[in-house]
Design an enzyme around this catalytic site. Structure first.
Site, PDB file in Angstrom:
ATOM      1  N   THR A  96       0.835  -1.199   0.000  1.00 51.81           N
ATOM      2  CA  THR A  96       0.000   0.000   0.000  1.00 51.81           C
ATOM      3  C   THR A  96       0.871   1.252   0.000  1.00 51.81           C
ATOM      4  O   THR A  96       0.579   2.227  -0.686  1.00 51.81           O
ATOM      5  CB  THR A  96      -0.928   0.010   1.222  1.00 51.81           C
ATOM      6  OG1 THR A  96      -1.617  -1.240   1.252  1.00 51.81           O
ATOM      7  CG2 THR A  96      -1.935   1.121   1.138  1.00 51.81           C
ATOM      8  N   GLN A 140      -1.200 -14.885  -2.719  1.00 56.09           N
ATOM      9  CA  GLN A 140      -2.368 -14.420  -1.979  1.00 56.09           C
ATOM     10  C   GLN A 140      -3.628 -14.390  -2.834  1.00 56.09           C
ATOM     11  O   GLN A 140      -4.590 -13.695  -2.509  1.00 56.09           O
ATOM     12  CB  GLN A 140      -2.096 -13.032  -1.392  1.00 56.09           C
ATOM     13  CG  GLN A 140      -1.028 -13.061  -0.318  1.00 56.09           C
ATOM     14  CD  GLN A 140      -0.878 -11.708   0.355  1.00 56.09           C
ATOM     15  OE1 GLN A 140      -1.779 -11.221   1.021  1.00 56.09           O
ATOM     16  NE2 GLN A 140       0.281 -11.096   0.182  1.00 56.09           N
ATOM     17  N   ARG A 149      -1.017 -12.502   8.241  1.00 66.40           N
ATOM     18  CA  ARG A 149      -1.657 -11.315   8.829  1.00 66.40           C
ATOM     19  C   ARG A 149      -1.032 -11.003  10.181  1.00 66.40           C
ATOM     20  O   ARG A 149      -1.233  -9.948  10.755  1.00 66.40           O
ATOM     21  CB  ARG A 149      -3.165 -11.530   9.087  1.00 66.40           C
ATOM     22  CG  ARG A 149      -4.055 -11.825   7.902  1.00 66.40           C
ATOM     23  CD  ARG A 149      -3.911 -10.867   6.784  1.00 66.40           C
ATOM     24  NE  ARG A 149      -2.907 -11.349   5.843  1.00 66.40           N
ATOM     25  CZ  ARG A 149      -2.266 -10.584   4.990  1.00 66.40           C
ATOM     26  NH1 ARG A 149      -2.485  -9.297   4.953  1.00 66.40           N
ATOM     27  NH2 ARG A 149      -1.368 -11.081   4.170  1.00 66.40           N
TER      28      ARG A 149
END
Length: 757
Positions: free
Chosen positions: A38, A254, A608
């Site tokens: 990101t 992913q 995560r």
DNA sequence: GAGGAGACCATTTTT
DNA sequence: TGGTCTCCTC
């Protein structure tokens, strides 16, 4: 390069920096879990604007969830302030809606079109099954919906996929497809798949429209590229101008949306499609401890259909991954509750630092039940969603009808809710009338109510009254805010009154939910000011996804599916149900490709985690609330190298006999290791944080009477700790002794010790 | 046409 | 286990 330019490149590693500053042309960024994906995307956008002089309106960035889009927009604005105005950062579906609103008439729609969700789609299909005389025993409605969606994901003509329908139905199936498409168009609606496919068609059939967008968007950026499907890939091709400024970011490991048509090949073949593409690999993970990363790698490297790669990290080794085999799902839930409680009381974590992941939504119920007992705050992301509730959908149905009088599904939903004595027969006649006269369904109500068509006099009056209601509300909507309109239409429709008059308890909840909906509309108005139209609100709601509802500020334990977890990170993660048939799911056993996807799902869950990871399985589990059945451990359980893992014992004493039977039940794999006290197995990765304000706690004393929202009345038998970690042991009248964290338990002081002694 | 009792089915994941 | 659907009665 100016100050802003330096700011943009601050704290980037060489690979990240290379990606952010890459020259024009196709760019493929393989961004491993936790590698700052990101950050790279947002800095790249900021860089293009601030350094390369690209105007914000020339940028189109596509993400998979609205949440991701919001985060991205927010970060760019942080860097550039108002210079960021005008960018398009949307989900695929959101961008398509925006394009379609501008050119609706070119694909046979009007700008106020509705978006049909899965339920709407199935309602319509069910009706058409009747029309086409298809037996739902032979061909389920859901199956048809699935085939339609797959065809759209592939951008294929639904009829060409007729071979997937039962052989006896092929002709009817083709007819069904066509009929469905026609009816959706007549309803001035799109289903989810249509949004993509119809945009694609719009651009292909209207070169001047396509060239308009190509000219406008000088830079395309696509996030989560591994989860794009064929139609989305083709859409990118249409939008991509001669400049070929396309940056895609993703991670083949992913990719977890194969079942939704995602093609991992899109990312793996990117270099074939764009031979001149620059390829950058972000291989440093800043999120997880080294142990967690090793575990993740051990799992994912078993997959064959992937680009071989490993992630490295500067982070310390960290705590062992703890595995726990529970007796059954109750025991598993107890373990989760206890672990969460311990992480908060002894390890100083906030509830919001903890997440529980599972494969299927149904698994959340048991966890919820046990967490409720601890008093720790928690939120369930997804599952039965607020916007899926009957009363909320009814309310939205009314609102949809005001914006789009062609919306036949919405009409069918609300015309007799609350009961107006308008039955299916009458609704059918209205629909037929609308077809025959080629008018919208609200107009059909109006005309039929006024005496056209053949309707018994009684029904005629009732339909006329309904048409007047909608007409009145439509006029009202033009002069009032959406929230006011919503209140108005629900009151005028008698919806509120019907619920108020009802004696049922659930109808009281429904009223509360409607109040909450009105609140949501008001919030929407506050956020969007002048642009807060009813139409936009309905669009937002339709395109809402589960992950969008995750709010990290809530400071509550998050319960969610592994799918919803993608893109998030938590200091502590508890992954439950690592059993063969659950993760991997039994439905995925048919093909190796599906099995590999389950493995990726497991990988996503593990990665995560920042610091503490717990994996659980249950030796017995009941499905559908039936009899408990013995389970087998997941193959992924055994992928973890023993040196990374610590197997811990049951939360209950005296289970040694059970442990023996259990190890025979899970015959394959390493033997269970010695059970050790938990206190010793957890090393102090987190600082204890005892220095908190004691102000907001109830003033309890030993042996006083208290009341707990869940357990009811009880007596305090022990007090321990202070500040945020203060705990009380309470002997409840009905539930026995429990130890609770005062901060979260909401204990109510009832009476001092003397009065009941 | 409404409302209730009972049958029946479900769980993969979701824009 | 629980939510939805169907059929039956009023």
């Amino acid at each position: 390069m100016g100050d802003v330019g330096e700011l943009i490149l601050q704290n980037l590693n060489p690979a990240q920096r290379e990606a952010v500053t890459a020259p024009d042309g196709p760019l493929l960024v393989f961004a491993g879990a936790g590698s700052g994906k990101t950050r790279v995307l947002t800095r790249r956008i900021a860089y293009l604007i601030a350094v390369r002089d690209v105007h914000p309106s020339e940028i189109l960035a596509v993400t998979f969830t609205n949440k991701a889009a919001d985060v991205m927009r927010g970060r760019v604005e942080e860097l550039l302030g108002r210079h960021a105005m005008g960018m398009w950062i949307h989900t695929f579906h959101g961008a398509c809606v925006r394009i379609l609103r501008s050119h609706a008439e070119r694909v046979g729609r009007k700008p106020g079109f509705s978006i049909y969700d899965e339920a709407d789609q199935q309602t319509l299909l069910k009706e058409l099954f009747g029309v086409c005389e298809i037996d739902t025993d032979v061909f389920a409605v859901r199956q048809a919906a699935y085939l339609f969606d797959q065809a759209k994901n592939e951008a294929a003509d639904p009829a060409t996929l007729a071979s997937h329908a039962p052989p006896s139905l092929r002709e009817k199936y083709v007819h069904l497809c066509q009929l469905y498409a026609t009816r959706v168009r007549e309803a001035n609606a799109f289903d989810f798949g249509d949004l993509i496919v119809e945009t694609l068609r719009l651009l292909r059939e209207n070169p001047e429209v396509r060239d308009g967008y190509r000219g406008r968007f000088r830079h395309l950026l696509v996030d989560e590229f591994q989860d794009t499907n064929r139609a989305q890939d083709l859409l990118i091709d249409e939008l991509l101008g001669a400049h070929r400024n396309l940056m895609v970011v993703g991670d083949d490991d992913q990719s977890i949306y194969r079942w939704r048509g995602a093609r991992i090949q899109n990312i793996l073949d990117f270099e074939k499609k764009f031979p001149e593409a620059k390829v950058i690999v972000l291989g440093t993970n800043y999120r997880s401890t080294s142990r967690i990363l090793q575990a993740a790698d051990a799992v994912i490297k078993q997959n064959r259909g992937r680009k071989p790669k490993t992630l490295d990290t500067p982070n310390p080794e960290g705590a062992a991954i703890q595995r726990f085999v529970a007796d059954d799902e109750y025991d598993e839930a107890r373990f989760v509750a206890r672990t969460a409680q311990e992480l908060v009381t002894r390890r100083g974590l906030r509830p919001g630092d903890i997440a529980v992941f599972y494969r299927t939504n149904a698994q959340s119920r048991m966890i919820e039940e046990k967490l409720l007992e601890t008093g720790l705050p928690y939120v369930v992301i997804g599952g039965t969603r607020f916007y899926d509730r009957k009363e909320v959908k009814d309310a939205l149905g009314y609102l949809r009808l005001l914006i789009n009088p062609n919306d036949g599904v919405a009409l069918g939903r609300v015309i007799n809710v609350p009961a107006r004595n308008i039955g299916p027969r009458t609704v059918e006649r209205i629909a037929a009338f609308a077809q025959e006269k080629a008018c919208d369904v609200v107009a059909a109500c109006r005309r039929v109510g006024a005496g056209e068509g053949e309707l018994p006099t009684g029904a005629r009056g009732r339909v006329a009254a309904f048409a007047q209601l909608i007409d009145r509300a439509t006029t009202f909507a033009q002069e009032h805010k959406p929230s006011v309109t919503a209140g108005y239409v629900l009151r005028e429709a008698g919806y509120i009154a019907a619920l108020e008059a009802s004696k049922k308890v659930e109808d009281k909840t429904r009223l509360e939910n409607l109040a909450e909906l009105l609140k949501a509309i008001e919030d929407f108005e506050d956020e969007n000011e002048d642009e807060a139209t009813l139409s936009l609100f309905l669009e937002r709601v339709s395109l809402l996804s589960d992950p969008d509802l995750y709010d990290e500020r809530a400071n509550a334990i998050s319960l969610m599916t592994l799918h919803a977890a993608k893109g998030l990170e938590f200091p502590a993660v508890i992954m439950i149900g690592l059993e063969d048939g659950l993760l991997p799911h039994s439905r995925s056993k048919e093909s190796p490709a599906e099995f590999e996807e389950e493995r990726r799902l497991c990988y996503v869950g593990i990665t995560r985690t920042k610091e503490r990871l717990f994996l659980t399985a249950a030796a017995m589990r009941r499905s559908f609330g039936g009899v408990p059945m013995p389970t087998r451990l997941s193959p992924f359980w055994f992928d973890l190298p023993p040196q990374l893992v610590e197997d811990i014992g049951s939360t209950r004493p005296n289970v040694s006999a059970f442990t023996t039977t259990r190890s025979t039940a899970f015959s394959s794999g390493p033997t269970t290791r010695l059970i050790r006290p938990r206190e010793e197995t957890i090393d102090p990765l987190f600082d204890y944080d005892e220095s908190q304000d004691p102000a907001d706690q109830p003033k309890l004393e030993l042996l006083c009477r208290v009341r707990h929202p869940h357990f009811g009345p009880g007596v305090v038998t022990h007090l321990a700790g202070s500040g945020q970690l203060a705990r009380a042991t309470v002997r409840f009248d009905k539930f026995g002794e429990k130890t609770l964290i005062l901060k979260y338990a909401n204990l109510q002081y009832v009476a001092p010790p003397s009065e009941h002694l």
